[in-house]
Write a protein that holds these residues in place. Structure first.
Motif, PDB file in Angstrom:
ATOM      1  N   ASP A  35       0.739  -1.618  -0.203  1.00 30.68           N
ATOM      2  CA  ASP A  35       0.051   0.000   0.380  1.00 30.68           C
ATOM      3  C   ASP A  35       0.792   1.464  -0.427  1.00 30.68           C
ATOM      4  OD1 ASP A  35      -1.810  -1.924   0.573  1.00 30.68           O
ATOM      5  OD2 ASP A  35      -2.132  -1.105   1.939  1.00 30.68           O
ATOM      6  N   HIS A  36       2.104   1.332   0.823  1.00 28.49           N
ATOM      7  CA  HIS A  36       3.197   2.455   0.987  1.00 28.49           C
ATOM      8  C   HIS A  36       4.035   2.607   0.947  1.00 28.49           C
ATOM      9  CE1 HIS A  36      -1.178   4.242   2.298  1.00 28.49           C
ATOM     10  NE2 HIS A  36      -1.522   3.292   3.088  1.00 28.49           N
ATOM     11  N   GLY A  37       4.859   1.006   0.129  1.00 25.51           N
ATOM     12  CA  GLY A  37       5.702   1.394  -0.265  1.00 25.51           C
ATOM     13  C   GLY A  37       7.008   0.382   1.390  1.00 25.51           C
ATOM     14  N   ALA A  38       8.127   0.373   0.575  1.00 25.91           N
ATOM     15  CA  ALA A  38       9.248  -0.797   1.296  1.00 25.91           C
ATOM     16  C   ALA A  38       9.576   0.155   2.616  1.00 25.91           C
ATOM     17  CB  ALA A  38      10.626  -1.214   0.707  1.00 25.91           C
ATOM     18  N   GLU A  39       9.938   1.529   3.224  1.00 23.05           N
ATOM     19  CA  GLU A  39      10.179   2.346   3.534  1.00 23.05           C
ATOM     20  C   GLU A  39       9.239   2.746   5.218  1.00 23.05           C
ATOM     21  OE1 GLU A  39      13.014   4.167   5.543  1.00 23.05           O
ATOM     22  OE2 GLU A  39      13.203   3.743   3.548  1.00 23.05           O
ATOM     23  N   LEU A  40       7.884   2.764   4.347  1.00 23.16           N
ATOM     24  CA  LEU A  40       6.637   2.370   6.155  1.00 23.16           C
ATOM     25  C   LEU A  40       6.708   0.668   6.318  1.00 23.16           C
ATOM     26  CD1 LEU A  40       4.939   4.029   7.478  1.00 23.16           C
ATOM     27  CD2 LEU A  40       3.150   3.222   5.871  1.00 23.16           C
ATOM     28  N   ALA A  41       6.880   0.497   5.471  1.00 22.73           N
ATOM     29  CA  ALA A  41       7.130  -1.347   5.996  1.00 22.73           C
ATOM     30  C   ALA A  41       8.406  -1.533   7.025  1.00 22.73           C
ATOM     31  CB  ALA A  41       6.731  -2.244   5.012  1.00 22.73           C
ATOM     32  N   ARG A  42       9.241  -0.783   6.688  1.00 25.29           N
ATOM     33  CA  ARG A  42      10.724  -1.723   7.361  1.00 25.29           C
ATOM     34  C   ARG A  42      10.896  -0.561   8.783  1.00 25.29           C
ATOM     35  NH1 ARG A  42      13.924   0.652   3.347  1.00 25.29           N
ATOM     36  NH2 ARG A  42      13.946  -1.284   2.679  1.00 25.29           N
ATOM     37  N   SER A  43      10.178   1.099   8.470  1.00 22.06           N
ATOM     38  CA  SER A  43       9.709   1.834  10.117  1.00 22.06           C
ATOM     39  C   SER A  43       9.328   0.913  10.553  1.00 22.06           C
ATOM     40  CB  SER A  43       9.199   2.501   9.987  1.00 22.06           C
ATOM     41  OG  SER A  43       9.010   3.156  11.217  1.00 22.06           O
ATOM     42  N   VAL A  44       7.916   0.143  10.318  1.00 20.53           N
ATOM     43  CA  VAL A  44       7.496  -0.199  11.442  1.00 20.53           C
ATOM     44  C   VAL A  44       7.828  -1.774  12.385  1.00 20.53           C
ATOM     45  CG1 VAL A  44       4.791  -1.488  11.105  1.00 20.53           C
ATOM     46  CG2 VAL A  44       4.411   0.247  10.215  1.00 20.53           C
ATOM     47  N   ALA A  45       8.315  -2.431  11.032  1.00 18.27           N
ATOM     48  CA  ALA A  45       9.108  -3.531  10.760  1.00 18.27           C
ATOM     49  C   ALA A  45      10.612  -3.019  12.941  1.00 18.27           C
ATOM     50  CB  ALA A  45      10.327  -4.137  10.258  1.00 18.27           C
ATOM     51  N   GLN A  46      10.777  -2.193  12.685  1.00 14.80           N
ATOM     52  CA  GLN A  46      11.710  -1.799  13.832  1.00 14.80           C
ATOM     53  C   GLN A  46      10.841  -1.567  14.500  1.00 14.80           C
ATOM     54  OE1 GLN A  46      13.383   1.667  11.040  1.00 14.80           O
ATOM     55  NE2 GLN A  46      15.374   0.816   9.994  1.00 14.80           N
ATOM     56  N   LYS A  47       9.939  -0.526  14.563  1.00 15.92           N
ATOM     57  CA  LYS A  47       9.373  -0.867  16.317  1.00 15.92           C
ATOM     58  C   LYS A  47       8.580  -1.595  16.439  1.00 15.92           C
ATOM     59  CE  LYS A  47       8.063   4.223  14.586  1.00 15.92           C
ATOM     60  NZ  LYS A  47       8.808   4.139  13.679  1.00 15.92           N
TER      61      LYS A  47
END
Length: 315
Positions: A170-182
């Protein structure tokens, strides 16, 4: 805003709702409300999960959801409530995505939504799913599978990977990576990744053998002979081989090959390196040896596994 519905029932597995915070943290990371999440049930009352947790729910109604996710639980393996099945049959016509977590695949199958499709579920239930619903192509060793608008995932924590894949789509790899880190995840697993972990399968009991396996995982590109590993364990090669097999049930050579296969498969799914580079990085030395090992372990060459991972991502 993307509206997401989690569909639950009496006795559902509460761990399946671990995917919900993925959408919550996507909102937090983006600094805006990207997702609105609801928990739905047939009658809209508090329901008890299998572990005793009580969860408030909203009743099925005429609302249209972008994404509908049905959770798993032993309570629905044989027969899901007819109201749940009817809701899914109706909602799949308007939802962009319909998904299942773990044994929730049995609910989608009972609703007829997996007929003629590829799907996965928890490895312990995969063969039962295939036997009961032969029209489904069950891929029992996948973290998640995307077939058109239908997404299915393996057991419990794989639902988190499924939700992260949705955020990335939906919103790109960067956001998914940020969520995974959190969420303090080591990395987001790709859909084609195996449900099994080579290290978990080995289950070494002593610190000495655990240290050796940790060393091996960090030095897969090296030769890693029995003599080398025995030096790490501070044992003679004979003592080391005997202790290793006693604790893991495998020879050192077989265990190292499994670690290399797992690492190579992950690199294939990420798609950044070519086959020759992956073979060197993971200690197979050349692509021919890597291909032979893949055929022994998975019945498929590396190219097919990479192509399947790309197909899932493109879907």
């Amino acid at each position: 805003m993307t509206c997401v519905a989690f569909v639950v029932f009496e006795g559902f597995q509460s761990m399946a709702l671990a995917a919900m915070p993925v959408f919550e943290y996507a909102n937090f990371s983006a600094g805006e409300a990207l997702y609105d999440v609801s928990v739905l049930s047939e009658h809209g009352r508090p329901l008890r999960a299998s572990g005793g947790l009580s969860v408030g729910t909203e009743e099925f109604d005429e609302r249209v959801f972008d994404t509908v996710i049905v959770v798993g639980g032993d309570a629905i393996l044989q027969q899901a409530p007819e109201g749940v099945l009817n809701y899914l049959r109706a909602s799949v016509k308007t939802a962009r995505r319909t998904a299942s977590i773990c044994s929730g695949a049995f609910v989608l199958a009972q609703a007829g939504l997996l007929d003629g499709r590829r799907a996965t579920t928890h490895w312990a239930y995969a063969r039962d799913l295939q036997a009961r619903f032969p029209s489904i192509k069950v891929e029992e060793d996948r973290i998640y599978v995307i077939d058109g608008s239908i997404w299915t995932s393996a057991g419990m924590t794989a639902g988190i990977d499924l939700a992260l894949a949705m955020v990335e789509k939906d919103h790109g790899a960067e956001l998914a990576r940020s969520v995974a880190q959190k969420l303090v995840m080591y990395h987001r697993r790709a859909g084609g990744q195996s449900q099994h972990s080579a290290l978990l399968d080995l289950e070494p009991k002593s610190d000495r053998i655990q240290t050796v396996l940790g060393y091996a995982r960090e030095h897969l590109a090296e030769a890693l002979s029995v003599e080398h590993l025995a030096d790490v364990a501070r044992l003679s090669p004979r003592q080391f081989s005997r202790a290793f097999r006693a604790e893991t049930g495998q020879s050192p050579a077989k265990a190292i090959e499994n670690l290399r296969l797992e690492a190579a498969r992950q690199l294939l799914e990420r798609g950044r390196l070519n086959l020759d580079q992956i073979a060197v990085e993971t200690g197979f030395s050349d692509r021919r040896r890597m291909r032979e090992a893949f055929l022994r372990a998975f019945g498929q060459p590396p190219q097919v596994i990479r192509r399947n991972a790309r197909t899932d991502y493109a879907a």
